[in-house]
Design an enzyme around this catalytic site. Structure first.
Site, PDB file in Angstrom:
ATOM      1  N   GLY A 190       0.685  -0.953   0.094  1.00  0.00           N
ATOM      2  CA  GLY A 190       0.041   0.091  -0.245  1.00  0.00           C
ATOM      3  C   GLY A 190       0.952   1.111  -0.203  1.00  0.00           C
ATOM      4  O   GLY A 190       0.417   2.301  -0.958  1.00  0.00           O
ATOM      5  N   ALA A 191       1.862   0.804   0.564  1.00  0.00           N
ATOM      6  CA  ALA A 191       2.849   2.306   1.207  1.00  0.00           C
ATOM      7  C   ALA A 191       4.068   2.127   1.757  1.00  0.00           C
ATOM      8  O   ALA A 191       4.210   0.956   2.816  1.00  0.00           O
ATOM      9  CB  ALA A 191       1.829   3.092   2.078  1.00  0.00           C
ATOM     10  N   GLU A 197       1.027   5.903   8.199  1.00  0.00           N
ATOM     11  CA  GLU A 197       2.567   6.114   7.334  1.00  0.00           C
ATOM     12  C   GLU A 197       3.286   7.256   7.755  1.00  0.00           C
ATOM     13  O   GLU A 197       4.534   7.257   8.366  1.00  0.00           O
ATOM     14  CB  GLU A 197       2.280   5.954   6.028  1.00  0.00           C
ATOM     15  CG  GLU A 197       1.860   5.546   5.594  1.00  0.00           C
ATOM     16  CD  GLU A 197       2.710   3.705   5.392  1.00  0.00           C
ATOM     17  OE1 GLU A 197       3.704   3.328   5.541  1.00  0.00           O
ATOM     18  OE2 GLU A 197       1.674   2.939   5.289  1.00  0.00           O
TER      19      GLU A 197
END
Ligand code: HT7
Ligand code: ZN
Length: 881
Positions: A258-259, A295
């Site tokens: 995803g990140a 994040e």
């Protein structure tokens, strides 16, 4: 393949205090020069070798203190002996980013350079002790052709930008914080950015930037807003401020996950950045908010304090998932009130129970802190993330919100700037809350980290009207899992309330103490009894595990009458939802067993009452009326026939469509949009419920409804409604499906993320005619399909093999043969993504015999492949073990 074991952890012998990295970026031959200041650590023997990892790179030069020296090369490691106490190590390597299809290390996407270093990607860039407990200060020079790669980014602060000869330019970056190499990142390409300065509560200003490809700038507002909210939330809730002048997010189309939380330079899958009302659904908006938050929160829980070794992965991931869940709950509650918090909690629990409980029951079962692995990339799992978050949540439940904050403060006080363990975190929580149940039972609590498997909580209650007591007996069992048997009891917080026959909350008295109307019972032994006193009631219905206070399976022999009672009256919204799920599940399981689907009047009346209750949130109603998913139903069975489960669930939907038709119609009529599109909680909830109504109305097969829905595919003013309409048509397989799909594809051909949805919707469609696999193969022949793009591969292969059990599991085994073919094809390109696809057959042993044999055959076919990566091999071997 080599097995890495937690028990074999040894601290590093050398520190790399600082490194100067220089990249001459070129798609075909990037030269990477590194100059490291190395120091032997106290306690290491004088003769200790320095072990450097390297993979798929060419070593050009290696010098110690300016001199070429001898070294040993052993597989993917390079070993240096006879080293001075401190020295400068210089290494030059050659990378070929354009050939890097694994998307780990330095690679290209859309003509730009990106890196992905977690977990072990840095070794694919240069030789380095690639382990998280080696933390260094990074100073980075990037050089590239200026016209093609005008933007050059790395971690920390921009020191200088200079034009060079030959049309090249250079950017120099310096990260003031020591970090492990997995947090290193660079980006080089032709990107544009949305930027904004914000003033933090501390008074400091920060530059925030969101980088995307030209043409996508109109889809960056929500990501930027989410980032700003995340910064404010972490300051307010945990006193944690942004510690950098500049914080960047960069979106990339080709990304394995995803990140990634690289210090100051987060790199994101476009899926979790780009959104506007025309291209993104409410679910996408939610996903962006939570991943941007996640994040960002890693900046402290992951970057400032990181993991000592990869077995401790949940130290940062479980804690950060917990933090992002709390963030989303707090934001939802701020706009939608306390019931919005419950909706978020239900959504999270649904994910946990579907993905993690099945993982815990299958061949990949592992503790939150795994004890061994072959490929660490395989352990970015629901257990480490979602169960890990539940472990942190239980700590908060045991010490209270304020106590949790104290524990976090102590954790940062003790360990800021260090690489530490899950034990260090738990100890901080306990030490900051010495009088808590957590501190009293810390050793037993920590078994949540070391024991795999989902505990079963067996509960029974006895009312004694003469003694005015209600005795609740709680017992826990923990099943054996691969390689772990004979487990010890864990600490299980059981949030509990009691309802009388009218649905009123009974006052709770325990050992003479007034506990209000809800209390947390703490089970620490195999079995304990809790006696509630002063009970003045003729009947008591216990509401157990409120808010899903522990990640366990609750075994309580609820009668339908009790569940209907809880559904109608429980003060805990989670348990109202849970009661409905149990009522629906028991009816579904009867249908799967072959009994006629019996949706009795009390059950239907209860659902109707929910739909008609003006006090309940539309989002809550939508969750309550959505039956348990096929994968969750499968987990409740000893032997699984997936198409049969699909048919039973489908039959339930059809009956609900018919029996509640009037209510669906009313919802459709009354939940009309109020103003333009907004992704806020209340508006999204109204859309979700209206679209659920629409899907049921389509089930009735009336031409007027299908025509109306087709019209919505054409003219809805937002992607949520447009896509829901398209999905409703695809689901029922109406004649209008084909033109609707064609129209949609023509309209969004240039929008990759929308086309991912288009592919996924078709690949996950029900198999009305036995031709679904052929349709999936046809999707793979579509010119826009590429197995090299993880998002696209996921949207077809995963959508069919993992998200469409009713069509994938075929008695002729054709679905499994397709899976085997695709796992092997993908493995040659991208082992991380292939290994995830490989997990689609994790639960093959549960399948009914006809399926099971074919599945085993497919697994063996993959196992026999001589060139399999260690990632995929680990999954297949565990499945077959
Ligand atoms: N910490 C990040 C994990 C991640 C990752 C792991 C393996 C391979 C590729 C990856 N990309 C990102 C994401 C996170 O949990 O925040
Ligand atoms: Zn994370």
């Amino acid at each position: 393949a080599r097995i890495i074991r937690l028990a074999e952890y040894t601290p590093p012998s050398y520190a790399i205090d600082s490194v100067h990295l220089r990249f001459d970026l070129d798609p075909a031959k990037t030269r990477v020069h590194s100059r490291m200041a190395v120091r032997r650590l106290e306690g290491a023997a004088e003769s200790a070798p320095l072990v450097l990892d390297g993979e798929d790179i060419t070593l050009l030069t290696l010098k110690v203190n300016g001199e070429f020296v001898a070294f040993r090369q052993d597989g993917n490691t390079l070993v240096l002996d006879k080293l001075p106490e401190t020295f400068t190590l210089e290494i030059e390597t050659l990378n070929v980013p354009q050939a890097n299809t694994q998307l780990a290390g330095l690679y290209m996407s859309g003509g730009a350079f990106f890196t992905q270093c977690e977990a072990e990607g840095f070794r694919r860039i240069t030789y380095w002790p690639d382990r998280p407990d080696v933390m260094s200060r990074f100073h980075v020079t990037l050089r590239a052709d200026k016209a093609q790669y005008p933007v050059l980014l790395s971690n920390g602060n921009l020191v200088s930008q200079t034009d060079l000869d030959g049309g090249r330019h250079e950017a120099v970056w310096d990260d003031p914080f020591p970090k492990p190499c997995y947090l290193f990142a660079l980006v080089g390409g032709n990107l544009v950015c949305r930027e904004q300065t914000v003033r933090a509560a501390s008074g400091k200003t920060h530059l925030l930037q969101v980088y995307v490809r030209a043409g996508d700038l109109d889809k960056t507002e929500h990501a930027m807003e989410s980032l700003i909210k995340a910064i404010a939330w972490d300051e307010q809730r945990f006193g944690l401020s942004l510690d950098l002048d500049r914080f960047m997010i960069v979106a990339v189309s080709d990304f394995n996950m995803g990140a990634m939380e690289n210090k100051g330079l987060n790199i994101f899958n476009t899926k979790y950045v780009l959104a506007n009302p025309a291209t993104a659904t409410d679910a996408d908006y939610d996903g962006i908010e939570s991943v941007v938050g996640h994040e960002y929160f890693h900046n402290w829980t992951g970057d400032r304090i990181t993991c000592r070794d990869w077995f401790q992965l949940s130290l940062k991931e479980g804690l950060t998932v917990f933090r992002d869940q709390e963030f989303s709950q707090d934001l939802a509650a701020a706009s939608g009130g306390e019931s919005a918090r419950a909706v978020k909690r239900i959504e999270d629990v649904r994910v946990l129970r579907t993905a993690q409980f099945s993982e815990d029951a299958g061949p990949m079962a592992h503790p939150v802190r795994p004890e061994q692995y072959q490929a660490i990339d395989n352990f970015y799992t629901a257990t480490v993330y979602e169960k890990g978050a539940e472990v942190v949540r239980m700590m908060q439940t045991l010490v209270g919100r304020a106590g949790f904050r104290k524990g976090m403060d102590l954790y940062f006080q003790r360990f800021d700037g260090q690489a530490v363990t899950c034990d260090d975190f738990a100890q901080s929580m306990a030490d900051a809350n010495p009088d808590s149940a957590l501190a009293q039972h810390l050793a037993a609590f920590k078994r949540w980290y070391s024991q795999a498997g989902t505990p079963r909580l067996h509960a029974s209650g006895a009312l004694d009207t003469a003694a005015r007591t209600y005795t609740l007996t709680l017992r826990q069992t923990l099943p054996d899992t691969p390689v772990q048997t004979g487990k010890q009891p864990q600490v299980i917080p059981v949030a509990t309330g009691l309802l009388d026959a009218r649905g009123n909350a009974l006052p709770l008295w325990l050992q003479g103490q007034d506990k209000g109307t809800s209390t947390v019972l703490v089970l620490t032994e195999d079995q304990q009894t809790f006696v509630f006193e002063q009970i003045d009631a003729h009947a008591v219905t216990p509401s157990l595990l409120r808010g899903f206070s522990a990640p366990v399976i609750l075994d309580y022999a609820y009668t339908d009458a009790e569940l209907l009672h809880l559904l109608a009256h429980d003060a805990d919204p989670f348990n109202r939802w849970e009661a409905a799920q149990r009522l629906t599940l028991s009816r579904l399981l009867a249908a799967v067993r072959g009994e006629a689907l019996n949706l009795d009047a009390p059950y239907l009346d209860a659902l109707r009452a929910v739909l008609r209750d003006p006090k309940l949130d539309p989002a809550f109603k939508e969750l309550l009326l959505t039956p348990p998913g096929e994968a969750y139903i499968a987990e409740q069975l000893e032997e699984v026939d997936p198409p049969r489960i699909h048919r039973a669930r489908q039959a339930l939907r059809t009956v609900l469509a018919r029996e509640l038709a009037q209510d669906w119609q009313t919802l459709w009529d009354t939940l009309t949009p109020e103003g333009g599109y907004s992704p806020d909680f209340a508006s999204a909830g109204r859309r979700a419920l209206r679209n659920l109504a629409q899907a049921h109305l389509c089930e009735l097969g009336q031409a007027t409804w299908l025509g109306r829905v087709y019209q919505r595919v054409k003219d809805a003013d937002n992607m949520t409604d447009r896509f829901a309409a398209l999905a409703a048509l695809v689901h029922v397989g109406a004649d209008l499906t084909k033109p609707a799909l064609e129209r949609f594809a023509a309209q969004f051909a240039g929008e990759a993320l929308v086309m991912d949805k288009w592919f996924a919707l078709q690949a996950s469609a029900p198999d009305h005619d036995g031709q679904q696999l052929d349709r999936v193969r046809a999707l793979m022949r579509h010119p826009a399909f590429s197995i090299h793009s993880p998002n696209r591969a996921r949207s077809v292969l995963f959508a069919y093999c993992q998200a469409n059990p009713g069509a994938f599991h075929r008695a002729d085994g054709a679905g499994y043969a397709f899976w085997a073919e695709q796992v092997q094809a993908l493995d040659a390109i991208n082992p991380q993504v292939a290994a995830r696809l490989a997990r689609a057959l994790d639960r093959w042993r549960k399948l009914a015999p006809a399926y099971r044999e074919a599945a085993q055959q497919a697994l063996r076919t993959v196992a026999e492949s001589a060139t399999l990566s260690s990632d995929t091999r680990e999954i297949i071997e565990r499945a077959l073990a």
